[in-house]
Design a protein around this motif. Structure first.
Motif, PDB file in Angstrom:
ATOM      1  N   PHE A  50      17.040  66.220  29.134  1.00 62.08           N
ATOM      2  CA  PHE A  50      16.542  64.965  28.505  1.00 62.08           C
ATOM      3  C   PHE A  50      17.670  64.455  27.723  1.00 62.08           C
ATOM      4  CE2 PHE A  50      15.544  63.331  24.379  1.00 62.08           C
ATOM      5  CZ  PHE A  50      14.535  62.198  24.718  1.00 62.08           C
ATOM      6  N   ARG A  71      20.354  62.690  30.009  1.00 61.95           N
ATOM      7  CA  ARG A  71      19.820  61.448  30.637  1.00 61.95           C
ATOM      8  C   ARG A  71      19.702  60.277  29.491  1.00 61.95           C
ATOM      9  NH1 ARG A  71      16.260  60.562  34.866  1.00 61.95           N
ATOM     10  NH2 ARG A  71      16.465  62.409  36.524  1.00 61.95           N
ATOM     11  N   TYR A  72      19.188  60.658  28.367  1.00 61.40           N
ATOM     12  CA  TYR A  72      18.867  59.615  27.585  1.00 61.40           C
ATOM     13  C   TYR A  72      20.150  59.147  26.851  1.00 61.40           C
ATOM     14  CZ  TYR A  72      16.538  57.289  23.645  1.00 61.40           C
ATOM     15  OH  TYR A  72      16.042  56.379  22.824  1.00 61.40           O
ATOM     16  N   ALA A  76      22.065  57.110  29.439  1.00 60.01           N
ATOM     17  CA  ALA A  76      21.396  55.907  29.854  1.00 60.01           C
ATOM     18  C   ALA A  76      21.572  54.904  28.464  1.00 60.01           C
ATOM     19  CB  ALA A  76      19.898  56.051  29.746  1.00 60.01           C
ATOM     20  N   VAL A 126      22.930  50.822  28.695  1.00 54.77           N
ATOM     21  CA  VAL A 126      22.146  49.959  28.121  1.00 54.77           C
ATOM     22  C   VAL A 126      23.076  49.130  27.040  1.00 54.77           C
ATOM     23  CG1 VAL A 126      20.072  49.275  26.760  1.00 54.77           C
ATOM     24  CG2 VAL A 126      19.943  51.043  28.650  1.00 54.77           C
ATOM     25  N   ARG A 132      26.085  48.649  34.066  1.00 53.54           N
ATOM     26  CA  ARG A 132      25.156  49.466  33.605  1.00 53.54           C
ATOM     27  C   ARG A 132      24.751  50.803  34.116  1.00 53.54           C
ATOM     28  NH1 ARG A 132      18.958  47.799  32.152  1.00 53.54           N
ATOM     29  NH2 ARG A 132      18.129  50.072  32.211  1.00 53.54           N
ATOM     30  N   GLN A 141       9.540  45.182  29.940  1.00 43.62           N
ATOM     31  CA  GLN A 141      11.057  45.067  30.133  1.00 43.62           C
ATOM     32  C   GLN A 141      11.440  44.008  30.968  1.00 43.62           C
ATOM     33  OE1 GLN A 141      14.251  47.697  30.744  1.00 43.62           O
ATOM     34  NE2 GLN A 141      14.741  45.553  30.374  1.00 43.62           N
ATOM     35  N   ILE A 149      13.588  40.829  29.884  1.00 46.28           N
ATOM     36  CA  ILE A 149      15.007  40.288  30.530  1.00 46.28           C
ATOM     37  C   ILE A 149      14.596  38.870  31.140  1.00 46.28           C
ATOM     38  CG2 ILE A 149      14.397  41.094  32.929  1.00 46.28           C
ATOM     39  CD1 ILE A 149      17.857  41.027  31.131  1.00 46.28           C
ATOM     40  N   ASN A 156      18.411  39.347  23.236  1.00 50.97           N
ATOM     41  CA  ASN A 156      19.286  40.499  23.787  1.00 50.97           C
ATOM     42  C   ASN A 156      18.889  41.663  23.318  1.00 50.97           C
ATOM     43  OD1 ASN A 156      21.190  41.077  25.654  1.00 50.97           O
ATOM     44  ND2 ASN A 156      22.859  41.245  24.245  1.00 50.97           N
ATOM     45  N   ASN A 201      15.432  43.065  24.353  1.00 46.90           N
ATOM     46  CA  ASN A 201      15.606  43.818  25.678  1.00 46.90           C
ATOM     47  C   ASN A 201      16.411  45.131  25.736  1.00 46.90           C
ATOM     48  OD1 ASN A 201      15.684  43.654  28.719  1.00 46.90           O
ATOM     49  ND2 ASN A 201      18.013  43.177  28.680  1.00 46.90           N
ATOM     50  N   ARG A 202      17.580  45.189  24.873  1.00 43.35           N
ATOM     51  CA  ARG A 202      18.366  46.531  24.632  1.00 43.35           C
ATOM     52  C   ARG A 202      17.171  47.828  24.430  1.00 43.35           C
ATOM     53  NH1 ARG A 202      20.018  50.010  22.114  1.00 43.35           N
ATOM     54  NH2 ARG A 202      19.334  48.880  19.857  1.00 43.35           N
ATOM     55  N   SER A 214      14.926  48.415  27.385  1.00 38.66           N
ATOM     56  CA  SER A 214      15.534  49.260  28.118  1.00 38.66           C
ATOM     57  C   SER A 214      15.784  50.907  27.595  1.00 38.66           C
ATOM     58  CB  SER A 214      17.018  48.854  28.318  1.00 38.66           C
ATOM     59  OG  SER A 214      16.824  47.487  28.829  1.00 38.66           O
ATOM     60  N   THR A 215      16.015  50.842  26.395  1.00 35.91           N
ATOM     61  CA  THR A 215      16.246  52.221  25.780  1.00 35.91           C
ATOM     62  C   THR A 215      14.812  52.989  26.102  1.00 35.91           C
ATOM     63  OG1 THR A 215      18.007  51.308  24.336  1.00 35.91           O
ATOM     64  CG2 THR A 215      17.180  53.375  24.072  1.00 35.91           C
ATOM     65  N   GLN A 239      14.293  53.949  29.503  1.00 36.63           N
ATOM     66  CA  GLN A 239      15.029  55.244  30.052  1.00 36.63           C
ATOM     67  C   GLN A 239      14.470  56.422  28.986  1.00 36.63           C
ATOM     68  OE1 GLN A 239      17.404  55.396  32.231  1.00 36.63           O
ATOM     69  NE2 GLN A 239      17.167  53.057  32.538  1.00 36.63           N
ATOM     70  N   LYS A 240      14.081  56.357  27.929  1.00 38.80           N
ATOM     71  CA  LYS A 240      13.665  57.501  27.241  1.00 38.80           C
ATOM     72  C   LYS A 240      12.131  58.257  28.069  1.00 38.80           C
ATOM     73  CE  LYS A 240      12.574  58.962  22.593  1.00 38.80           C
ATOM     74  NZ  LYS A 240      12.519  58.284  21.227  1.00 38.80           N
ATOM     75  N   SER A 250      13.564  60.001  30.890  1.00 39.44           N
ATOM     76  CA  SER A 250      14.258  61.153  30.433  1.00 39.44           C
ATOM     77  C   SER A 250      13.294  62.051  30.008  1.00 39.44           C
ATOM     78  CB  SER A 250      15.295  60.959  29.332  1.00 39.44           C
ATOM     79  OG  SER A 250      16.251  59.992  29.614  1.00 39.44           O
ATOM     80  N   VAL A 251      12.011  61.879  29.618  1.00 44.15           N
ATOM     81  CA  VAL A 251      11.363  62.892  29.178  1.00 44.15           C
ATOM     82  C   VAL A 251      10.428  63.382  30.679  1.00 44.15           C
ATOM     83  CG1 VAL A 251       9.118  63.440  28.370  1.00 44.15           C
ATOM     84  CG2 VAL A 251      10.716  62.018  27.129  1.00 44.15           C
TER      85      VAL A 251
END
Lengths: 584, 578
Positions: free
Chosen positions: A84, A87-88, A91, A95, A137, B184, B188, B222, B225-226, B229-230, B233-234, B237-238
């Protein structure tokens, strides 16, 4: 015009700059790499533990099984946490760098001179700050660390397998080179085709756009079948390209999926014989299979990453070239303030050419007295717009100078100059905000009564209040579309609201219908009183707003005088307006 | 979805075949592992090298078959998918071009175009990329579970115990990631819109010193959006590490139970090992299906919007038994026409009749119904009451095509299609020869405009006619109308700025075009008004005055006022000057 169109940066300089951006995030980066290492170690340890569990506990009962299982479960939980975080963390780097690049580009866009926008179509400028950033990215936010992790996994697996049985390791790795080659080849072949798919989709958009916008013509002339045929061809273009893409996929993807079977077969065949011969335990046999299967994805990923890296470096090279190679309009070294009160405008021996092309204005002299309204007339392409654009310094003259109130425009801080010069462009641009905000764009603190007065003078009052929400109505693609004439009137009112001392109008009423134009000309004159005004026009009816008219031909002023005098003089002015003058 | 099924017509056999191929592919993948079990138990632990060799050979054969089947699956599904997509796209476009102008005036062009492009693309993505993943994994999951149960039902049940939490996790991921992805995309899109607007309006941004304000607005978008995006991704990632973890847990459980069964001699070591690998085939589809889920959702939403266009009924269509029109003499009769776009009528009982070859001018301020009248004559709308007749035929009773072939229209700001100037002129009559096109161009003076452009008549017109002045565009559209040789002509005069030489060309072109044809001109210039035999003054959807210019000027009415603004301004100024 190399200063607005610099060539792309090479690979190394681009890489150095990306690295510099990455260094700002180095903590996350190092953390991500550390997690990768931990992930690799755990992922190698688990199969080894399974091997031990099988050999010592399941087959031989030499040790209890549960401690192995407990450690495996514990390591798996730890790996989930590590994974985790890897990846996080990575990423987030991607970003952030994407957002940072976009911010830098946008900042630069706001400073770039007009010449830049003459040179680069909107679509290109836009995609450089949006779509072009995605490879960067993904490469930074995934590819780089994933690539390192792939290398770690391959090394770790190779070490373990060699220690267990070096020769078997050699035999059973048989599928790994072809997987790598196939993955690389696939990435290389599929990228251009997916770009082509995007292009074909663009063709469809163009054909759809044309038919929808021109629908009245299409229907009137009964050409529906024609445009349907054309659209059908474009749609067919998408289909055949997508099918070609599927062809490439069908030649590579199943291979990536089934090639590992070669290794499994090798383990069965050679490993099985070893087991029969008593040189290999059944647990080690399992270890071989597990580790080899575990290598498939890291190898495939290497294919994707090399391709991604190329695209990322290419598009970063283009972006950095813009960020560093294009100069904004220079601020004066020794700034001077404009004097108070009304301003006169003097063009002194001004010549102008668009980057390297032939002169548009030649050695031109023109004085506009404080508070005077001067109309610039001339046929299309005479240089009217170029002349007007020198005042807010959209361009600087190639020779001579432009002075406001005696000060060279280049010596005035750009913000002050532009606050003193209000401009109405030929094709007015309004923003997607409520009408009221469009009107006050040049002076947000303007008194609402003043705004309404400007609206009356510019003829916005005839349609503004009857919009769905009056002056609060949202304008633009998401709101109400105003007609060309209405937009011009809003732009005119917006310029009046600024209270600028110099007003530049580029054919401000060209899209307004004739009846309305007459009314507006009468109302605008008093509204412009006290300001120094330069107005370009192709309509005689608009010329009447001016105290004086000058005729511009091939970049030179050939005639000047009061409009009525010019009509009688029968010179270039009279020729220009032809029958309109004769009719009078 | 039923709509999409229609395009499968004639491809049902291929579709059925693909289901079989998908099943075969899943069988090959899971069956391979059952062969591995056999190789271990009957070959390796039984010390039978010969058997081992045979099974390995079979195993390789099965893998080769799977390779082949999967390649077929990718190709086959793409072919079917693209057949559906192209059918859908064409039908949608055909349907759209048949809708009346009312639809196009109510919907923004951008909205309609998005249906034809990004929405159809969303459906296309699912069908060509999502489908192979969907089909193979939907089959692989049950196949892997079945293989596990076949290998050993007790181990099968143990491993299935992990499936519910894994499914729950997948559901959670699908729901959350879909919502997050939608958000998202919105963000964007907002960033893109901001950049696009700034770039398009940069002259104004800079001229009004708005840079800081725009920068601030951009920074906020911006950053939003960031952040989003984060967040996305989280979620990813989980999810993926968690699924990986559940996979290991299942394996631990299998090892634990398996060791007991092995100790009791009711389980072979081969089965135990195979179960570990089959487990991976259970978890892998869960991850891949989660990826496809988002695509499916977007495609579903896109289909709903596409359907909203397909369900729109065309307003103007030929009545059953509509007759083709013979060549017209050009008698045009507007009879008590009432028309409303919405509730409030814009035309209240307008009547007039133009004799064959007659030329009438419509005069009046914009927004009073002139253009609506022109569109009723072009039969872009049908009147709510009253009738439009040509040569005594009600337009609703004739075949639309046969009428429009005899109708010419010149719009105020004509739209040019991409292609050359010549192809734009030929637009009205595709079978015209080059000589005819050149003659039409020469007759109205387009050849002179073309002379200043590279390539002359073969000059490439950019989209919408950018690069040509509106006067020049109108000239080209006059040549187009002339080539079509219509019997009835509707002309909306250009109001926007036209330089004098082009204007002279247009006036001469009109002389040529109007001769011998019935014509209705929406006039903005006195010179054009004078050309008409009769002037109709339109105000608030009614004809308030009609007659020849001289007569109307002698009346104290709307026309005199209009004529005064048109011409009077100049006269007074010049009078003052003189």
């Amino acid at each position: 015009m190399s200063f607005v169109d610099p060539s792309d940066l090479g690979l190394l300089p681009t890489f150095r700059r990306l690295l510099r951006l990455w260094r700002d995030q180095w903590r996350l980066g190092v953390f991500g790499l550390a997690c990768s290492l931990a992930y690799t170690l755990i992922s190698t340890a688990i199969p080894v533990l399974i091997q031990q569990a099988i050999d010592r506990s399941i087959v031989h009962h030499a040790q209890p099984l549960w401690p192995y299982l407990a450690i495996i479960a514990g390591l798996a939980a730890l790996r989930a946490v590590v994974n985790f975080n890897r990846r996080y963390a990575t990423a987030r780097i991607g970003v952030r760098i994407e957002a940072r690049m976009r911010e830098l580009l946008y900042q630069a866009y706001l400073r770039y001179p007009r010449g830049f926008y003459d040179r680069h179509p909107t679509g290109q400028v836009l995609s450089r700050a949006t779509n072009d950033l995605y490879p960067i990215r993904y490469f930074i936010g995934w590819g780089f660390v994933q690539g390192m992790q792939s290398l770690m996994m391959i090394t770790a697996a190779a070490v373990v397998l060699t220690v267990v049985d070096a020769r078997l390791a050699l035999y059973t790795a048989v599928a790994m080179p072809p997987i790598t080659v196939l993955a690389l080849r696939f990435a290389r072949r599929v990228a251009p085709i997916s770009r082509q798919v995007q292009e074909r989709k663009g063709d469809v958009t163009e054909a759809a756009d044309e038919a929808v916008v021109g629908i009245e013509m299409v229907q009137t002339f009964g050409r529906e079948d024609d445009v349907r045929g054309r659209f059908g061809e474009k749609a067919e273009g998408v289909r055949s390209t997508v099918l070609r893409q599927a062809g490439v996929e069908s030649r590579h993807l199943p291979g990536l999926y089934y090639l590992p079977a070669l290794s499994i077969a090798a383990v069965l065949f050679f490993g099985g014989r070893q087991v029969i011969g008593g040189h290999l335990s059944i647990g080690q046999f399992v270890l071989f299979e597990t580790l080899l299967l575990q290598l498939v994805w890291p190898l495939e990923a290497l294919g994707w990453i090399t391709n991604l890296a190329q695209r990322a470096l290419a598009s970063a090279g283009r972006s950095f070239a813009w960020l560093e190679g294009i100069e904004a309009l220079p601020e004066p070294a020794r700034p001077r303030r404009l004097p108070a009160g009304r301003l006169d405008v003097r063009f002194e021996r001004v010549s102008f050419a668009y980057g390297g092309e032939a002169d548009v204005l030649h050695d031109l002299d023109l004085t506009i007295e404080p508070g005077e309204i001067v109309a610039v007339c001339g046929p299309t392409g005479a240089g009217k717009t170029s002349l007007l654009n020198l005042l807010p310094r959209f361009y600087d003259p190639t020779a001579g100078r432009v002075r406001l109130g005696g000060v060279d425009a280049r010596d005035v801080p750009i913000a002050e100059l532009r606050a003193s010069v209000a401009l109405v462009t030929q094709r007015p641009v309004l923003f997607s905000v409520p009408l009221r905000e469009n009107l006050t764009a040049g002076r947000e603190e303007a008194d609402w009564d003043e705004v309404l007065a400007a609206c009356r003078a510019a003829g916005v009052d005839s349609f503004g209040p009857s919009l769905p929400e009056g002056y609060e109505t949202l304008i633009g693609e998401r709101g109400v579309n105003l007609s060309g004439g209405q937009r011009q009137r809003v732009a005119l009112a917006r310029a009046l609201v600024t209270g600028a001392r110099v007003v530049v109008l580029d054919d401000p009423l060209s899209a307004v219908d004739t009846f309305t134009e007459r009314q507006l000309v009468a109302r605008l004159r008093p509204a412009l009183a006290g300001r120094t005004v330069l107005v370009a026009t192709q309509r005689l009816s608009t010329v009447w707003i001016a105290d004086r008219a000058v005729v511009l031909l091939d970049g030179r002023i050939v005639e000047s005088g009061r409009p009525a005098e010019l009509v009688r003089a029968g010179g270039p002015f009279a020729t220009l307006f032809g029958d309109e003058v004769v009719a009078a | 979805m039923r709509r999409l099924g229609r395009y499968l017509e004639g491809r049902k056999l291929t579709a059925a075949l693909m289901v079989l191929v998908g099943a075969g592919n899943a069988a090959a993948q899971t069956g391979g592992w059952l062969l591995v079990r056999n190789a271990i138990d009957k070959g390796i632990t039984a010390d039978n090298e010969h058997h081992l060799t045979i099974v390995v050979a079979i195993y390789l054969g099965v893998a080769a078959a799977g390779w082949f089947l999967q390649a077929m699956l990718i190709r086959g599904l793409a072919t079917i998918g693209q057949a559906i997509v192209i059918g859908l796209r064409r039908d949608l476009f055909d349907h759209l071009t048949g809708l009346s102008l009312r639809y196009f005036s109510q919907q923004k062009a951008g909205w309609i175009i998005a249906r034809l492009t990004s929405d159809v693309d969303a459906v296309s993505d699912v069908l060509s990329q999502g489908m192979p993943t969907l089909v193979s994994n939907v089959m692989l999951l049950p196949a892997a579970v079945t293989a596990l149960l076949i290998a050993d039902w007790r181990l099968g049940i143990v491993s299935l115990a992990v499936l519910p939490p894994a499914l729950a996790l997948s559901r959670w991921f699908q729901r959350v990631s879909h919502a997050a992805n939608v958000e998202q995309r919105n963000r964007i899109a907002a960033v893109t819109a901001q950049i696009a607007e700034s770039v398009a309006g940069m002259a104004v941004v800079q001229a009004f010193n708005r840079e800081r304000r725009f920068q601030a607005e951009f920074d906020a978008l911006n950053e939003a959006n960031r952040a989003q995006s984060t967040y996305v991704q989280k979620i990813f990632s989980v999810f993926f590490p968690s699924i990986e973890f559940l996979g290991v847990l299942a394996m631990v459980a299998v090892l634990y139970v398996g060791s007991h069964l092995y100790a009791q001699d009711t389980l072979t070591i081969g089965t135990l090992i195979t179960a570990i690998y089959l487990l991976q085939l259970v978890f892998q589809p869960l991850q891949e299906l989660s990826d496809v889920y988002g695509q499916l959702q977007s495609a579903g939403a896109a289909m709903v919007k596409i359907a909203s266009i397909l369900d729109e009924e065309p307003e103007i269509r030929d009545r059953p038994g509509a007759k083709p029109l013979p060549r017209l003499s050009g008698d045009l009769d507007i009879d008590s026409v009432v028309f409303a776009y919405g509730k409030d009528p814009v035309l209240h009982g307008v009547s007039f009749r133009v004799p064959p070859g007659g030329c009438f001018a419509l005069v009046g301020e914009s927004g009073h119904g002139k253009s609506t009248l022109a569109r009723l004559i072009g039969r872009h709308y049908d009147p709510d009451e009253g009738a439009v007749r040509v040569d005594h035929h009600d337009l609703r009773d004739v075949q639309l095509r046969s009428y429009r072939r005899q109708l010419g229209v010149v719009l105020q700001d004509p739209f040019l299609f991409s292609g050359t100037i010549a192809s734009n002129i030929r637009f009205a009559k595709p079978d015209a020869t080059d000589e005819e096109v050149q003659a039409a161009a020469a007759a109205v003076g387009v050849d002179r405009v073309a002379a200043r452009l590279s390539g002359g008549l073969e000059h490439e017109v950019r989209e919408g006619g950018a690069g040509l002045s509106s006067g020049e565009r109108q000239l080209i559209s006059i040549a187009r109308a002339l080539l079509a040789d219509p019997r009835i002509l509707v002309l909306d005069e250009a109001t926007s700025n036209i330089d004098r030489p082009t204007e002279v060309l247009i006036e001469r072109a009109l002389d040529r075009l109007l001769a011998g044809r019935t014509s209705i001109i929406i006039a903005h210039r006195l010179s054009t008004v004078r050309r008409a035999e009769k002037i109709l003054v339109v105000e608030h959807g009614r004809i308030v005055q009609r007659g020849a210019e001289r007569d109307l000027l002698s009346e104290d009415g709307v026309f005199r006022r209009l004529a005064h603004t048109l011409e009077g301004g100049d006269e007074t100024e010049f009078a003052a000057a003189g």
